[in-house]
Write an enzyme that holds these catalytic residues in place. Structure first.
Site, mmCIF file in Angstrom:
data_model
loop_
_atom_site.group_PDB
_atom_site.id
_atom_site.type_symbol
_atom_site.label_atom_id
_atom_site.label_comp_id
_atom_site.label_asym_id
_atom_site.label_seq_id
_atom_site.Cartn_x
_atom_site.Cartn_y
_atom_site.Cartn_z
ATOM 1 N N VAL A 13 -13.701 17.654 25.406
ATOM 2 C CA VAL A 13 -13.762 18.981 24.787
ATOM 3 C C VAL A 13 -14.188 18.910 23.330
ATOM 4 C CG1 VAL A 13 -12.424 21.016 24.161
ATOM 5 C CG2 VAL A 13 -12.066 19.937 26.379
ATOM 6 N N VAL A 75 -15.002 9.054 21.227
ATOM 7 C CA VAL A 75 -14.378 8.416 22.384
ATOM 8 C C VAL A 75 -12.982 7.960 21.986
ATOM 9 C CG1 VAL A 75 -16.604 7.694 23.304
ATOM 10 C CG2 VAL A 75 -15.339 6.138 21.806
ATOM 11 N N SER A 129 -10.729 16.987 11.648
ATOM 12 C CA SER A 129 -9.498 17.733 11.894
ATOM 13 C C SER A 129 -9.810 19.186 12.194
ATOM 14 C CB SER A 129 -8.574 17.653 10.677
ATOM 15 O OG SER A 129 -7.397 18.418 10.909
ATOM 16 N N LYS A 188 -7.784 10.832 6.603
ATOM 17 C CA LYS A 188 -7.454 11.613 7.804
ATOM 18 C C LYS A 188 -6.059 11.246 8.312
ATOM 19 C CE LYS A 188 -8.050 14.180 11.535
ATOM 20 N NZ LYS A 188 -7.124 13.681 12.541
ATOM 21 N N HIS A 191 -3.600 12.932 6.133
ATOM 22 C CA HIS A 191 -3.601 14.345 6.549
ATOM 23 C C HIS A 191 -2.674 14.540 7.744
ATOM 24 C CE1 HIS A 191 -5.009 17.296 9.516
ATOM 25 N NE2 HIS A 191 -5.382 18.060 8.504
ATOM 26 N N ASN A 192 -2.806 13.676 8.750
ATOM 27 C CA ASN A 192 -1.980 13.816 9.944
ATOM 28 C C ASN A 192 -0.507 13.585 9.636
ATOM 29 O OD1 ASN A 192 -4.467 14.114 11.157
ATOM 30 N ND2 ASN A 192 -4.017 12.762 12.866
ATOM 31 N N GLU A 195 0.766 16.600 8.075
ATOM 32 C CA GLU A 195 0.903 17.594 9.149
ATOM 33 C C GLU A 195 2.251 17.430 9.855
ATOM 34 O OE1 GLU A 195 -1.097 17.802 13.498
ATOM 35 O OE2 GLU A 195 -2.537 17.871 11.834
#
Length: 487
Positions: A13, A75, A129, A188, A191-192, A195
């Site tokens: 997706v 992937v 993100s 990143k 960032h996570n 989060e």
């Protein structure tokens, strides 16, 4: 024959949505998937009529590309990324670019950048993100790797990225060069981790509102919606209001039917592990990760609930005052968490030689990503005013936020303790703030203990830094001696 501007390997997706986003912005995209039937169904279905070239082998994919060839992968992280890199290297030419847009570990990206550059190619590890919606309509993108690759991919990545202010097509792209080798995936990852912290803070506020004040879902939804109109404006606060008001076709609140066991994909653990490696007190994210571990102990918690009594979770004080305090406490804890995240990025930048634009990172998070919020603009302003800022807590705006929130924050944590409602994020953030603002901590006693049992030495406040001393703590007659050691 039409040539493609960029190729995409992986049509799950996220990959499909990014491809359609690129096509929307005028780029021709060649696509490949290991299961080739997915390529055909994608081109015949959701991507029908778009500027997309289907291919059924990597050789065919590469042959469609303009030079320098730009091949992006979405992937599964880990071995599949390495496998595709090994297959691509022999069919690419010097100067061609491989881009990993997945959630790879930054250490893997550092290794891959060196290995790909050694073969004459260029490599980018780009954190992406925003989930499926962001990929389709504008994610936050954090690229790092081979600096020479950036000019060739910049027009594409910045075109498809979210814009700040959000929704403004002429706004600043939420994508810019982060730094060398693994810097993009490191940012990143942070960032996570942030989060995780944001979500835990919100969950604790929800728990206090539900169990402490006994509020209904609709009442809580209204509170979060109101918070989203003020200084707490953010994507996560917004969707929390939506979640709490949602009902299924039978009128049931779905949130009440969800098992209270939080999942995770590992990036939070990576962030905490990196903080340990960098000796950075990333306490709030750590507590958020541990809270998810604790939530997973569903059966053990059920047994413990039947045998371990605690206080009745019912607040009998000034409810309006607690609500006002809670709003301030959530904001203050958020400030502390981001301050810790920026401490980690600054420490890693020094360790790995990255030239991180800390203010620019906040701007990249302003739109498209899960932690997007108005608050991030204040971080950008803080680093614009003082690029050498040691800690966000010392910036005038955030200092004033913490001073304003101080008393109410303490009342919220105290109320949670008295009610027996766990608040590890809110309370650990307060403990960090108190520790950071203390001129003197009890670590002197810790050092004395270490020296007593292990002769680990210590520094003295009445001697220059860098001189180390050891005491014979078991000396007779009270005659304690010390010896100095040069560092």
């Amino acid at each position: 024959m039409t040539q493609a501007d960029i190729a995409m390997i992986g049509l799950a997706v996220m990959g499909q949505n990014l491809v359609m986003n690129m096509a929307d912005h005028g780029f021709t995209v060649a696509v490949y998937n290991r299961t080739t039937a997915v390529v055909d169904s994608f081109v015949a279905g959701p991507a029908k009529g778009m500027r997309i070239i289907p291919t059924h082998s990597l050789e065919e994919l590469v042959a469609t590309l303009k030079r320098p060839r730009r091949v992006m992968m979405l992937v599964k992280a880990g071995q599949p990324v390495d496998a595709f890199i090994e297959r691509l290297i022999p069919i690419l030419e010097p100067g061609d670019i491989i881009i990993d847009g997945g959630n790879s570990n930054y250490e893997d990206t550092m290794r891959r950048t060196s290995a790909v550059e050694a073969r004459g190619l260029l490599y980018i590890g780009a954190g992406v993100s925003g989930g499926e919606e962001g990929a389709r309509h504008g994610p936050s993108i954090m690229p790092g790797g081979s600096p020479a690759a950036w000019p060739a991919v910049k027009p594409i990545l910045q075109a498809i990225a979210a814009k700040a202010p959000e929704g403004d097509p002429n706004g600043v792209p939420c994508c810019d060069w982060v730094g060398e080798n693994g810097a993009g995936h490191f940012v990143k990852m942070v960032h996570n981790g942030i989060e995780y912290g944001d979500m835990q803070i919100i969950a604790e506020a929800y728990h206090l509102l539900k169990e402490g004040l006994g509020l209904s879902n609709d009442e809580m939804s209204a509170i979060f919606a109101r918070w989203n109109q003020g200084f707490l404006e953010s994507y996560l606060i917004e969707i929390t209001a939506d979640i709490l008001r949602y009902r299924d076709e039978r009128g049931q609140a779905i949130v009440d039917l969800i098992l209270d066991s939080a999942g995770q994909k590992g990036t939070g653990k990576w962030t905490v592990s990196a903080a340990l490696e960098q000796s950075t007190p990333l306490t709030l994210v750590g507590e958020a990760v541990f809270a998810r571990f604790l939530s997973a102990l569903v059966d053990e918690r059920a047994a413990a609930a039947a045998s371990l009594p605690g206080p009745a979770a019912s607040f009998d004080g000034d409810r309006a005052a607690l609500l006002a305090d809670l709003e301030q406490a959530v904001y203050a804890a958020k400030v502390a968490s981001y301050a810790q995240g920026y401490m980690l990025m600054r420490s890693a930048a020094a360790a790995y030689g990255w030239r991180l634009n800390l203010g620019g990172i906040a701007l990249m998070w302003r739109g498209g990503c899960i932690i997007r919020s108005a608050f991030l603009g204040k971080i950008k302003e803080a680093f614009d005013a003082d690029p050498a800022l040691d800690n966000l807590l010392l910036a005038p705006y955030f200092r004033d936020v913490l001073i304003t929130a101080d008393a109410g924050w303490r009342r919220v944590v105290a109320a949670a303790v008295q009610l027996g409602i766990p608040a590890p994020a809110l309370s650990s953030a307060l403990a960090f703030y108190d520790g950071y603002r203390r001129r003197r901590l009890p670590a002197n006693l810790t050092q004395a203990q270490r020296d007593y049992f292990g002769a680990h030495t210590y520094e003295r406040i009445d001697q220059p830094r860098g001189q180390f001393f050891h005491t014979n703590w078991t000396g007779h007659g009270g005659d304690v001696t010390a010896r100095a050691y040069q560092a």
